[in-house]
Design a protein around this motif. Structure first.
Motif, PDB file in Angstrom:
ATOM      1  N   LEU A   6      16.846  -7.451  10.213  1.00 34.75           N
ATOM      2  CA  LEU A   6      15.427  -7.569  10.123  1.00 34.75           C
ATOM      3  C   LEU A   6      15.129  -6.321   9.139  1.00 34.75           C
ATOM      4  CD1 LEU A   6      12.933  -8.966  10.928  1.00 34.75           C
ATOM      5  CD2 LEU A   6      12.932  -7.449  12.964  1.00 34.75           C
ATOM      6  N   THR A   7      15.435  -5.110   9.207  1.00 37.54           N
ATOM      7  CA  THR A   7      14.898  -3.969   8.700  1.00 37.54           C
ATOM      8  C   THR A   7      15.109  -4.352   7.121  1.00 37.54           C
ATOM      9  OG1 THR A   7      14.948  -2.553  10.485  1.00 37.54           O
ATOM     10  CG2 THR A   7      14.881  -1.413   8.344  1.00 37.54           C
ATOM     11  N   ALA A   8      16.618  -4.544   6.912  1.00 34.96           N
ATOM     12  CA  ALA A   8      17.082  -5.037   5.506  1.00 34.96           C
ATOM     13  C   ALA A   8      16.361  -6.098   4.810  1.00 34.96           C
ATOM     14  CB  ALA A   8      18.591  -5.302   5.396  1.00 34.96           C
ATOM     15  N   PHE A   9      15.924  -6.988   5.563  1.00 33.60           N
ATOM     16  CA  PHE A   9      15.078  -8.218   5.279  1.00 33.60           C
ATOM     17  C   PHE A   9      13.658  -7.726   4.809  1.00 33.60           C
ATOM     18  CE2 PHE A   9      11.799 -11.683   6.387  1.00 33.60           C
ATOM     19  CZ  PHE A   9      12.396 -12.608   5.382  1.00 33.60           C
ATOM     20  N   LEU A  10      13.087  -7.033   5.832  1.00 29.48           N
ATOM     21  CA  LEU A  10      11.660  -6.715   5.302  1.00 29.48           C
ATOM     22  C   LEU A  10      11.658  -5.446   4.262  1.00 29.48           C
ATOM     23  CD1 LEU A  10      10.253  -6.501   8.914  1.00 29.48           C
ATOM     24  CD2 LEU A  10       9.941  -8.203   7.220  1.00 29.48           C
ATOM     25  N   ALA A  11      12.645  -4.653   4.283  1.00 29.21           N
ATOM     26  CA  ALA A  11      12.265  -3.192   3.362  1.00 29.21           C
ATOM     27  C   ALA A  11      11.962  -3.653   1.970  1.00 29.21           C
ATOM     28  CB  ALA A  11      13.481  -2.554   3.440  1.00 29.21           C
ATOM     29  N   PRO A  12      12.523  -4.387   1.271  1.00 26.16           N
ATOM     30  CA  PRO A  12      12.191  -4.835  -0.312  1.00 26.16           C
ATOM     31  C   PRO A  12      10.972  -5.618  -0.317  1.00 26.16           C
ATOM     32  CG  PRO A  12      13.861  -6.136   0.197  1.00 26.16           C
ATOM     33  CD  PRO A  12      13.829  -5.234   1.521  1.00 26.16           C
ATOM     34  N   LEU A  13      10.413  -5.887   0.733  1.00 25.03           N
ATOM     35  CA  LEU A  13       9.070  -6.841   0.722  1.00 25.03           C
ATOM     36  C   LEU A  13       7.956  -5.718   1.336  1.00 25.03           C
ATOM     37  CD1 LEU A  13      10.434 -10.345   1.870  1.00 25.03           C
ATOM     38  CD2 LEU A  13      10.012  -9.524  -0.241  1.00 25.03           C
ATOM     39  N   LEU A  14       8.207  -4.672   1.957  1.00 28.52           N
ATOM     40  CA  LEU A  14       7.194  -3.987   2.520  1.00 28.52           C
ATOM     41  C   LEU A  14       6.008  -3.602   1.403  1.00 28.52           C
ATOM     42  CD1 LEU A  14       8.891  -2.006   5.408  1.00 28.52           C
ATOM     43  CD2 LEU A  14       7.104  -3.754   5.438  1.00 28.52           C
ATOM     44  N   PRO A  15       6.549  -3.167   0.241  1.00 26.97           N
ATOM     45  CA  PRO A  15       5.582  -2.693  -0.781  1.00 26.97           C
ATOM     46  C   PRO A  15       4.708  -3.802  -1.002  1.00 26.97           C
ATOM     47  CG  PRO A  15       7.700  -2.205  -1.203  1.00 26.97           C
ATOM     48  CD  PRO A  15       7.918  -3.052  -0.200  1.00 26.97           C
ATOM     49  N   TYR A  16       4.882  -5.361  -0.875  1.00 28.19           N
ATOM     50  CA  TYR A  16       4.042  -6.448  -0.859  1.00 28.19           C
ATOM     51  C   TYR A  16       3.174  -6.630   0.343  1.00 28.19           C
ATOM     52  CZ  TYR A  16       7.027  -6.542  -4.836  1.00 28.19           C
ATOM     53  OH  TYR A  16       7.605  -6.388  -5.982  1.00 28.19           O
ATOM     54  N   LEU A  17       3.850  -6.522   1.609  1.00 24.73           N
ATOM     55  CA  LEU A  17       3.306  -7.031   2.712  1.00 24.73           C
ATOM     56  C   LEU A  17       2.173  -5.986   3.174  1.00 24.73           C
ATOM     57  CD1 LEU A  17       6.784  -7.855   4.656  1.00 24.73           C
ATOM     58  CD2 LEU A  17       4.855  -9.340   4.048  1.00 24.73           C
ATOM     59  N   VAL A  18       2.246  -4.704   2.876  1.00 23.32           N
ATOM     60  CA  VAL A  18       1.364  -3.651   3.090  1.00 23.32           C
ATOM     61  C   VAL A  18       0.192  -3.679   2.197  1.00 23.32           C
ATOM     62  CG1 VAL A  18       3.040  -2.217   4.405  1.00 23.32           C
ATOM     63  CG2 VAL A  18       2.364  -1.734   2.084  1.00 23.32           C
ATOM     64  N   LYS A  19       0.271  -4.337   1.136  1.00 19.27           N
ATOM     65  CA  LYS A  19      -0.762  -4.599   0.229  1.00 19.27           C
ATOM     66  C   LYS A  19      -1.397  -5.874   0.299  1.00 19.27           C
ATOM     67  CE  LYS A  19       0.794  -1.405  -3.089  1.00 19.27           C
ATOM     68  NZ  LYS A  19       1.520  -1.131  -4.383  1.00 19.27           N
ATOM     69  N   ALA A  20      -2.823  -5.848   0.330  1.00 18.23           N
ATOM     70  CA  ALA A  20      -3.548  -7.411   0.422  1.00 18.23           C
ATOM     71  C   ALA A  20      -3.770  -7.773  -1.212  1.00 18.23           C
ATOM     72  CB  ALA A  20      -4.778  -7.369   1.129  1.00 18.23           C
ATOM     73  N   GLY A  21      -3.807  -9.080  -1.026  1.00 19.63           N
ATOM     74  CA  GLY A  21      -4.250  -9.653  -2.476  1.00 19.63           C
ATOM     75  C   GLY A  21      -3.238 -10.867  -2.719  1.00 19.63           C
ATOM     76  N   GLU A  22      -3.675 -11.798  -3.363  1.00 16.13           N
ATOM     77  CA  GLU A  22      -2.741 -12.997  -3.745  1.00 16.13           C
ATOM     78  C   GLU A  22      -1.918 -12.758  -4.916  1.00 16.13           C
ATOM     79  OE1 GLU A  22      -3.915 -17.257  -5.853  1.00 16.13           O
ATOM     80  OE2 GLU A  22      -5.293 -16.596  -4.111  1.00 16.13           O
ATOM     81  N   LYS A  23      -2.242 -11.746  -5.912  1.00 16.50           N
ATOM     82  CA  LYS A  23      -1.336 -11.699  -6.951  1.00 16.50           C
ATOM     83  C   LYS A  23      -0.162 -10.861  -6.308  1.00 16.50           C
ATOM     84  CE  LYS A  23      -4.419 -11.574 -10.722  1.00 16.50           C
ATOM     85  NZ  LYS A  23      -4.823 -11.335 -12.166  1.00 16.50           N
ATOM     86  N   VAL A  24      -0.373  -9.795  -5.448  1.00 16.93           N
ATOM     87  CA  VAL A  24       0.553  -9.099  -4.881  1.00 16.93           C
ATOM     88  C   VAL A  24       1.585 -10.174  -4.129  1.00 16.93           C
ATOM     89  CG1 VAL A  24       1.277  -7.470  -2.896  1.00 16.93           C
ATOM     90  CG2 VAL A  24      -0.504  -7.193  -4.552  1.00 16.93           C
ATOM     91  N   GLY A  25       1.056 -11.033  -3.446  1.00 14.16           N
ATOM     92  CA  GLY A  25       1.849 -12.133  -2.670  1.00 14.16           C
ATOM     93  C   GLY A  25       2.689 -13.005  -3.648  1.00 14.16           C
ATOM     94  N   ASP A  26       2.146 -13.210  -4.740  1.00 19.74           N
ATOM     95  CA  ASP A  26       2.791 -13.976  -5.806  1.00 19.74           C
ATOM     96  C   ASP A  26       4.017 -13.405  -6.355  1.00 19.74           C
ATOM     97  OD1 ASP A  26       0.818 -16.144  -5.503  1.00 19.74           O
ATOM     98  OD2 ASP A  26      -0.213 -15.535  -7.320  1.00 19.74           O
ATOM     99  N   LEU A  27       3.780 -11.880  -6.479  1.00 17.07           N
ATOM    100  CA  LEU A  27       5.065 -11.329  -7.080  1.00 17.07           C
ATOM    101  C   LEU A  27       5.987 -11.382  -6.242  1.00 17.07           C
ATOM    102  CD1 LEU A  27       2.988  -8.406  -8.800  1.00 17.07           C
ATOM    103  CD2 LEU A  27       4.295  -9.849  -9.986  1.00 17.07           C
ATOM    104  N   ALA A  28       5.577 -10.983  -4.900  1.00 18.20           N
ATOM    105  CA  ALA A  28       6.744 -10.937  -3.686  1.00 18.20           C
ATOM    106  C   ALA A  28       7.420 -12.252  -3.722  1.00 18.20           C
ATOM    107  CB  ALA A  28       6.422 -10.766  -2.529  1.00 18.20           C
TER     108      ALA A  28
END
Length: 140
Positions: A6-28
């Motif tokens: 679970l940690t390995a799955f979330l780790a690369p996405l945390l920079p995007y998950l902790v930031k709000a915004g549609e563009k950030v979500g699109d990049l992730a």
């Protein structure tokens, strides 16, 4: 539940998950795939209130979000997630359900890279598999 996975799955996405915004979500979503990022968002939405309420967990998330490849930070996050899930069986059940969607639904749950002659990268299961990359003279 495999908290390390679970940690390995979330780790690369945390920079995007902790930031709000549609563009950030699109990049992730481009990075991880739409389905995987959607599951990560739902898991993070379940975890975030507990993470925000525990200083050590919040700090671990911030550290991993800053550098998702830092193994020591990932280890601390794994420990904090394990503690949070152990303290709240309802949360653990919700996250387990979401995690099963990610791991059982054909979604790639880890980032995998292989480089160099004869390298192999596997992003999902490889049970009872034979992988042949060629002999020492392959590719010459």
């Amino acid at each position: 539940m495999d908290v390390a996975a679970l940690t390995a799955f979330l780790a690369p996405l945390l920079p995007y998950l902790v930031k709000a915004g549609e563009k950030v979500g699109d990049l992730a979503a481009e990075k991880a795939g739409q389905e995987a990022f959607g599951i990560a968002q739902r898991i993070w939405a379940a975890l975030r209130p507990k993470v925000d309420g525990k200083e050590a967990a919040a700090e671990a998330v911030a550290d991993v979000a800053r550098d998702p490849d830092d193994e020591e930070s990932r280890t601390v996050l794994k420990i904090q997630l394990r503690k949070l899930l152990a303290e709240d069986p309802d949360l653990a059940s919700r996250v387990e359900q979401l995690w099963r969607q990610a791991s059982g639904g054909g979604t790639v749950v880890t980032n995998v890279t292989a480089s160099g002659a004869g390298s192999v990268a596997i992003g999902r299961d490889a049970t009872n598999s034979t992988i042949v990359t060629g002999g020492p003279d392959a590719g010459r």
